[in-house]
Design an enzyme around this catalytic site. Sequence first.
Site, PDB file in Angstrom:
ATOM      1  N   GLY A   1       6.347 -16.051 -14.906  1.00  0.00           N
ATOM      2  CA  GLY A   1       4.759 -15.833 -14.145  1.00  0.00           C
ATOM      3  C   GLY A   1       4.382 -14.648 -12.952  1.00  0.00           C
ATOM      4  O   GLY A   1       4.994 -14.502 -12.424  1.00  0.00           O
TER       5      GLY A   1
ATOM      6  N   CYS B   1       3.414 -10.963  -9.744  1.00  0.00           N
ATOM      7  CA  CYS B   1       3.399  -9.665  -9.897  1.00  0.00           C
ATOM      8  C   CYS B   1       4.139  -9.490 -10.927  1.00  0.00           C
ATOM      9  O   CYS B   1       4.187  -8.011 -12.016  1.00  0.00           O
ATOM     10  CB  CYS B   1       4.629  -9.735  -8.550  1.00  0.00           C
ATOM     11  SG  CYS B   1       3.744  -9.888  -6.938  1.00  0.00           S
TER      12      CYS B   1
HETATM   13  P1  NAD Z   1      -3.993 -11.354  -2.791  1.00  0.00           P
HETATM   14  O1  NAD Z   1      -4.749 -11.330  -4.130  1.00  0.00           O
HETATM   15  O2  NAD Z   1      -3.511 -13.201  -2.405  1.00  0.00           O
HETATM   16  O3  NAD Z   1      -4.251 -11.171  -1.268  1.00  0.00           O
HETATM   17  C1  NAD Z   1      -5.180  -9.905  -1.364  1.00  0.00           C
HETATM   18  C2  NAD Z   1      -6.914  -9.765  -0.317  1.00  0.00           C
HETATM   19  O4  NAD Z   1      -7.023  -8.349  -0.404  1.00  0.00           O
HETATM   20  C3  NAD Z   1      -7.732 -10.945  -0.939  1.00  0.00           C
HETATM   21  O5  NAD Z   1      -7.997 -11.914   0.265  1.00  0.00           O
HETATM   22  C4  NAD Z   1      -8.886 -10.086  -0.720  1.00  0.00           C
HETATM   23  O6  NAD Z   1     -10.327 -10.835  -0.279  1.00  0.00           O
HETATM   24  C5  NAD Z   1      -8.677  -8.594   0.013  1.00  0.00           C
HETATM   25  N1  NAD Z   1      -9.819  -7.585  -0.261  1.00  0.00           N
HETATM   26  C6  NAD Z   1      -9.679  -6.659  -1.654  1.00  0.00           C
HETATM   27  N2  NAD Z   1     -10.570  -6.387  -1.119  1.00  0.00           N
HETATM   28  C7  NAD Z   1     -10.581  -5.895  -0.027  1.00  0.00           C
HETATM   29  C8  NAD Z   1     -11.220  -5.281   1.027  1.00  0.00           C
HETATM   30  N3  NAD Z   1     -11.822  -3.976   0.693  1.00  0.00           N
HETATM   31  N4  NAD Z   1     -10.895  -5.346   2.347  1.00  0.00           N
HETATM   32  C9  NAD Z   1     -10.540  -5.696   2.749  1.00  0.00           C
HETATM   33  N5  NAD Z   1      -9.753  -7.152   1.983  1.00  0.00           N
HETATM   34  C10 NAD Z   1      -9.869  -6.751   0.582  1.00  0.00           C
HETATM   35  O7  NAD Z   1      -3.065 -10.362  -3.582  1.00  0.00           O
HETATM   36  P2  NAD Z   1      -1.916 -10.093  -2.517  1.00  0.00           P
HETATM   37  O8  NAD Z   1      -0.567 -11.590  -3.784  1.00  0.00           O
HETATM   38  O9  NAD Z   1      -1.138 -10.559  -1.506  1.00  0.00           O
HETATM   39  O10 NAD Z   1      -0.802  -9.419  -3.221  1.00  0.00           O
HETATM   40  C11 NAD Z   1      -1.175  -8.316  -2.269  1.00  0.00           C
HETATM   41  C12 NAD Z   1      -0.623  -6.545  -3.196  1.00  0.00           C
HETATM   42  O11 NAD Z   1       0.756  -6.959  -2.860  1.00  0.00           O
HETATM   43  C13 NAD Z   1      -0.572  -6.428  -4.622  1.00  0.00           C
HETATM   44  O12 NAD Z   1      -0.820  -4.751  -5.135  1.00  0.00           O
HETATM   45  C14 NAD Z   1       1.155  -6.515  -4.813  1.00  0.00           C
HETATM   46  O13 NAD Z   1       1.292  -6.561  -6.687  1.00  0.00           O
HETATM   47  C15 NAD Z   1       1.292  -6.385  -3.662  1.00  0.00           C
HETATM   48  N6  NAD Z   1       2.961  -7.654  -3.416  1.00  0.00           N
HETATM   49  C16 NAD Z   1       2.711  -8.982  -3.818  1.00  0.00           C
HETATM   50  C17 NAD Z   1       3.735 -10.113  -3.814  1.00  0.00           C
HETATM   51  C18 NAD Z   1       3.583 -11.636  -3.719  1.00  0.00           C
HETATM   52  O14 NAD Z   1       4.519 -12.596  -4.100  1.00  0.00           O
HETATM   53  N7  NAD Z   1       1.895 -12.292  -3.870  1.00  0.00           N
HETATM   54  C19 NAD Z   1       4.753  -9.494  -2.934  1.00  0.00           C
HETATM   55  C20 NAD Z   1       4.909  -7.794  -3.104  1.00  0.00           C
HETATM   56  C21 NAD Z   1       4.017  -7.209  -3.606  1.00  0.00           C
END
Ligand code: NAD
Length: 442
Positions: free
Chosen positions: A264, A267
């Site tokens: 789950g 990602c």
């Molecule tokens: P998340 O949902 O935890 O955080 C994203 C943040 O971006 C939110 O706080 C949101 O309010 C903010 N946001 C949205 N639009 C915005 C804007 N215009 N200006 C400023 N902030 C804005 O997401 P995440 O889990 O951190 O994932 C982010 C990216 O990294 C995704 O592409 C994900 O696939 C990738 N990623 C995630 C992980 C993980 O373990 N969570 C690991 C590697 C890569």
Amino acid sequence: MNLTVIGTGYVGLVSGTCFAEMGNTVTCIDVDVKKIDGLKNGIIPIYEPGLEAMVQRNIESKTLHFSTNLAKHLGKCDIAFIAVGTPMGDDGSADLKYVIQVAKEIGQNMQHTLIIVDKSTVPVGTADKVKQTIQNELNIRKLNIDFHVVSNPEFLKEGDAINDFMKPDRVVLGSDDETSTQKMRNLYSPFFRSSMDRLITMDVRSAEMTKYVANAMLATKISFMNEIANICELVGADVNKVRIGIGSDSRIGYSFIYPGSGYGGSCFPKDVKALKKTALEHGYTAELISAVEDVNNRQKMVIAKKVVTRFGEDLTGKTLAVWGLAFKPQTDDMREAPALYVIKDLVQRGARIQAYDPKAMDQAKHFYLKDVPNVSFFNSKYETLQGADAMILLTEWKEFRSPDFEELKQQLSEPIIFDGRNQYNNQMMQELGFEYFQIGKK
Ligand code: NAD
């Protein structure tokens, strides 16, 4: 260096904090005013081991700042990271609306030469779209500013994110500009004290692809082993033994071959789907990747099926204790957690659920299971057992590994355990007098 990290979620907050820890001056930006206000006061919106102390330390040393004002901070920075979400779109592709919105804002506010880094997981070709979007905005402003878009996908895993970021297995940099590559190399060099071999440079498209392939490969290992578990059960083999038998082969290895209730999180599900969609958009049907997803969808329901086989289709009058809600241990993240699917199915069949998770209770109560009837939450794993007909383990938190089995027997109305993560020894459970159901072993 002076850095701006746009999007202060799991990736943005961890990356920004770790860059600050290395002495850079970092401002983490988000549109979520409540989140930024909280962070300014040291309130961490997520559970991630070690993060809180590191954030506090860097706020105090003035290397880490939080703001909702991108325009103000863009003017001061050398590198801007895009770390916003790329959720699953309706058609299965990655929804780039947040990435493109940020690119627009960068184009509208950029004042000097800048490196823009895609840290979000984005499909091949997104860096080109980001570049074009920024250029369009600069054209509107009639400005000619030199800028470069670099792909630097993030490989941290929730639950061990600080460790992964501070001591990365590798950092992938996709760039077509030598100066930008060198600047990024300088930024990351403190994270590689012994050798820079793990900083891998390549072209932008290959870097974008690398992230999807890494996640698809890991998801494939999980689904493969879950499929094997289901076959083991049918033929009378024990998948726990098969796992050790194959893992000992150095070409296979032990990691990611644990059978369980499926993958789950934020990602794997969306990235597997997005890769399949990207392939399709280019005229290729990714059959193996489709199968990985299908196997996982089925696997999420395996434990619920075992409950139904034991108690019948109608679970009215049954109370089930659920240990573990997060999609994996050491995180409060419940995005696409198998527990959501299992609980909803069991409730629909009439069961009452008594749930506990060490960290994900707030997420469950106030968001993910808020509208699901007949689910109650308890403060400890043992409290969930009172009057329950069975215990179902869905997340392999350490505190579930070696519980007081006598207490379990006393509290449960019948000594029945459904183990969705194969945490216990089958023989020991029989000896202790439990009816014990696990994955991949009859
Ligand atoms: P998340 O949902 O935890 O955080 C994203 C943040 O971006 C939110 O706080 C949101 O309010 C903010 N946001 C949205 N639009 C915005 C804007 N215009 N200006 C400023 N902030 C804005 O997401 P995440 O889990 O951190 O994932 C982010 C990216 O990294 C995704 O592409 C994900 O696939 C990738 N990623 C995630 C992980 C993980 O373990 N969570 C690991 C590697 C890569």
